[in-house]
Design an enzyme around this catalytic site. Structure first.
Site, PDB file in Angstrom:
ATOM      1  N   LYS A   1      66.383  21.392  59.370  1.00 25.32           N
ATOM      2  CA  LYS A   1      65.877  20.183  60.048  1.00 25.32           C
ATOM      3  C   LYS A   1      65.136  19.285  59.051  1.00 25.32           C
ATOM      4  O   LYS A   1      64.311  19.787  58.271  1.00 25.32           O
ATOM      5  CB  LYS A   1      64.955  20.592  61.199  1.00 25.32           C
ATOM      6  CG  LYS A   1      64.518  19.431  62.103  1.00 25.32           C
ATOM      7  CD  LYS A   1      63.636  19.916  63.269  1.00 25.32           C
ATOM      8  CE  LYS A   1      63.273  18.795  64.223  1.00 25.32           C
ATOM      9  NZ  LYS A   1      62.411  19.222  65.337  1.00 25.32           N
TER      10      LYS A   1
ATOM     11  N   SER B   1      64.055  17.534  70.079  1.00 25.53           N
ATOM     12  CA  SER B   1      64.305  16.716  68.918  1.00 25.53           C
ATOM     13  C   SER B   1      65.214  17.336  67.859  1.00 25.53           C
ATOM     14  O   SER B   1      65.776  16.602  67.048  1.00 25.53           O
ATOM     15  CB  SER B   1      62.965  16.389  68.258  1.00 25.53           C
ATOM     16  OG  SER B   1      62.357  17.559  67.736  1.00 25.53           O
TER      17      SER B   1
ATOM     18  N   SER C   1      61.571  21.429  71.637  1.00 30.38           N
ATOM     19  CA  SER C   1      62.590  20.899  70.716  1.00 30.38           C
ATOM     20  C   SER C   1      63.510  21.908  70.057  1.00 30.38           C
ATOM     21  O   SER C   1      64.432  21.509  69.352  1.00 30.38           O
ATOM     22  CB  SER C   1      61.919  20.077  69.621  1.00 30.38           C
ATOM     23  OG  SER C   1      61.638  18.797  70.113  1.00 30.38           O
TER      24      SER C   1
HETATM   25  N1  GLN Z   1      60.582  16.223  73.957  1.00 29.44           N
HETATM   26  C1  GLN Z   1      59.202  16.519  73.673  1.00 29.44           C
HETATM   27  C2  GLN Z   1      58.533  15.303  73.073  1.00 29.44           C
HETATM   28  O1  GLN Z   1      59.177  14.320  72.910  1.00 29.44           O
HETATM   29  C3  GLN Z   1      59.109  17.706  72.748  1.00 29.44           C
HETATM   30  C4  GLN Z   1      59.435  17.385  71.356  1.00 29.44           C
HETATM   31  C5  GLN Z   1      59.292  18.544  70.415  1.00 29.44           C
HETATM   32  O2  GLN Z   1      59.233  19.692  70.819  1.00 29.44           O
HETATM   33  N2  GLN Z   1      59.199  18.213  69.147  1.00 29.44           N
HETATM   34  O3  GLN Z   1      57.374  15.332  72.779  1.00 29.44           O
END
Ligand code: GLN
Length: 496
Positions: A79, A154, A178
């Site tokens: 990532k 994400s 995410s």
């Molecule tokens: N979708 C959640 C957010 O936008 C979690 C994102 C994540 O876990 N990085 O904050």
């Protein structure tokens, strides 16, 4: 069977036995990437030569007799939120475009020590804020099951790369879901370790009390092998736990759940959940029972307010963390023509360099932390966080693990939720409570929804440092479903 169809464990043993070289394995995956990337777009940075050179170095280390562990020579997609000194690191933000960190994140360094070969850096929502990878400043990523759908987020580049057989393994970070949510909607395994179980050092910070690196794989054992490679105490991370890594590989190899107590969280289900998701989930619960687990219903009433608490705490931390992008220290600098003050350059750079969702979060967080509102918003959210942790603790007095659907729906169409932040946030309804409590949780595939034929994930949650329970239950579900299906959910590389 071609090399891209092997599991990471199989590739590791073939490389160790000298049946195939790490360079050949890397090449097979780079070829697959060349073939499908125009459609999937999982990667932000790929450098064939850098990858092949890493593989040749691993081959030489192995030939020299170095003992490198079970994943030596195996390729991995990484990532683009983990610092890498030989590849750019952008967090999918224009503000960091082209930035090359001077050092490796601890997770990156541990991958290299164990002989994993980095295929490239994967796409994500900018600074990991989002659930669809559409918030990337560069381009969206497509779900290999249906190119018109999102791969989750994400960490959507990482989930898509593994589901499209571009890589057998990938890394993610999970702040509110995410890893688990993208794993669920692409039909693969994703694990959020206990907070502090994997190091945040060198991970571009979103919300520091929540950010947790973890693995993606197409099966539970591969995820466990990767989990063990990069987890464990790191003195460079002040919240890293100084305790042995739970024996997740052992657990993945012994999927016996007879007598285990499993709690079904009553609050997850009902309105807003897709019928096909609930159908597969309910079958998975029956399956657990048929494997000898004792299933009981558990109520955690505060889980229903976890989402609003998260959307105060995470933006508050992000507003503080992202203050470091000041046009002076990293990446982009706009309007520095000798006529403007530092403040003006900073404002112009931040206006140009951050995308709309990142700005929304910074504003929300700054507001929640401002004097006069702090107690009503941030302070209140922290109290909710404590109540949620206590409800988990009470639940884990009664049961060994908790289960729920990972997501309320399957993968949604690209573009469907981009103008509706609330709809986007709801994708993490079931995953966020675990982050607030700092516990462990996994998503494992449990079938395809009838309405759309898209993957459904089962979430398995466990107490702090009981990550091995997620692997034990995940492996049991996987084994039982594979014998029912005559193979894994993702039997072969999708033809794209
Ligand atoms: N979708 C959640 C957010 O936008 C979690 C994102 C994540 O876990 N990085 O904050």
């Amino acid at each position: 069977m071609s090399l891209i169809h092997k599991t990471a464990a199989e590739l590791g043993s073939m490389i160790a036995a000298g049946e195939v070289s790490s360079a050949e394995v890397a090449e097979a995956h780079l070829d697959r990437m060349a073939e499908v990337e125009p459609k999937i777009r999982a990667f932000l940075h790929v450098d064939r030569e850098v990858t092949l050179e890493q593989a040749r170095v691993v081959d030489a280390r192995l030939r020299a007799g170095e003992k490198l562990g079970p994943l030596a020579g195996v390729p991995i997609a990484h990532k683009d939120i983990f610092s890498t000194r030989d590849m750019p690191t952008t967090a999918a933000s224009k503000i960091l475009e082209g930035w090359r960190p001077p050092y490796d994140a601890t997770v990156t360094a541990r991958l290299r020590e164990a002989g994993l070969v980095i295929l490239g850096k994967t796409n994500l929502d900018e600074f990991a804020m989002g659930s669809s990878t559409e918030n990337s400043a560069f381009h969206p990523t497509h779900n290999p099951w249906d190119l018109t759908k999102v791969p989750g987020g994400s960490s959507g580049g990482s989930s898509a790369a593994v589901a499209a057989y571009e890589a057998p393994l990938s890394t993610g970070t999970d702040t509110g879901g995410s890893i688990r949510q993208p794993a669920a909607v692409t039909g693969i395994v994703g694990m959020k370790p206990t907070y502090g179980g994997s190091s945040r050092y060198g991970v571009i910070a979103f919300a520091s009390s929540l950010d947790t690196p973890g693995p993606f794989a197409r099966n539970v054992l591969d995820a466990a092998l990767l989990h063990e490679v990069f987890s464990g105490h790191d003195p460079m991370d002040s919240t890293s736990i100084d305790a042995p890594v739970p024996s997740v590989v052992e657990a993945a190899k012994h999927p016996d759940i007879a007598g285990m107590r499993i709690g079904v969280v009553k609050e997850f289900g009902g309105e807003g959940y897709q019928a096909g998701v609930l159908a597969r989930y309910n079958e998975a619960v029956q399956l657990l029972e048929s494997l000898g687990a004792k299933v009981v219903e558990v109520s955690c009433p505060s889980f229903t307010v976890a989402l609003p608490a998260y959307y105060l705490i995470a933006p508050s931390e992000c507003s503080s963390n992202l203050a470091r992008f000041d046009a002076m220290r990293y990446g982009l600098r706009v309007g520095d023509d000798g006529t403007r003050s530092a403040e003006e350059v900073m404002a112009l750079t931040r206006a140009a360099g951050f995308g709309p969702e990142v700005k929304r979060r910074i504003m929300l967080g700054t507001y929640a932390l401002s004097s006069g509102y702090y107690d009503a918003y941030y302070g209140q959210a922290q109290k909710v966080r404590t109540v949620i942790s206590r409800e988990f603790e009470a639940a884990y007095q009664q049961v060994d693990v908790l289960v729920s659907p990972t997501t309320p729906t399957t993968a949604f169409p690209i573009g469907e939720r981009t103008d509706d932040p609330m709809a986007m946030y709801l994708a993490d309804l079931c995953t966020i409570p675990t982050n607030l409590a700092g516990n462990a949780a996994m998503s494992v595939p449990c079938g395809l929804a009838d309405e759309d034929g898209l993957p459904v994930g089962l979430q398995i949650m466990a107490p702090v440092l009981a990550d091995d329970r997620c692997y034990r239950v995940g492996a049991a579900v996987e084994k039982a479903l594979e014998s029912r299906w005559g193979g894994p959910l993702l039997k072969e590389a999708p033809s794209l």
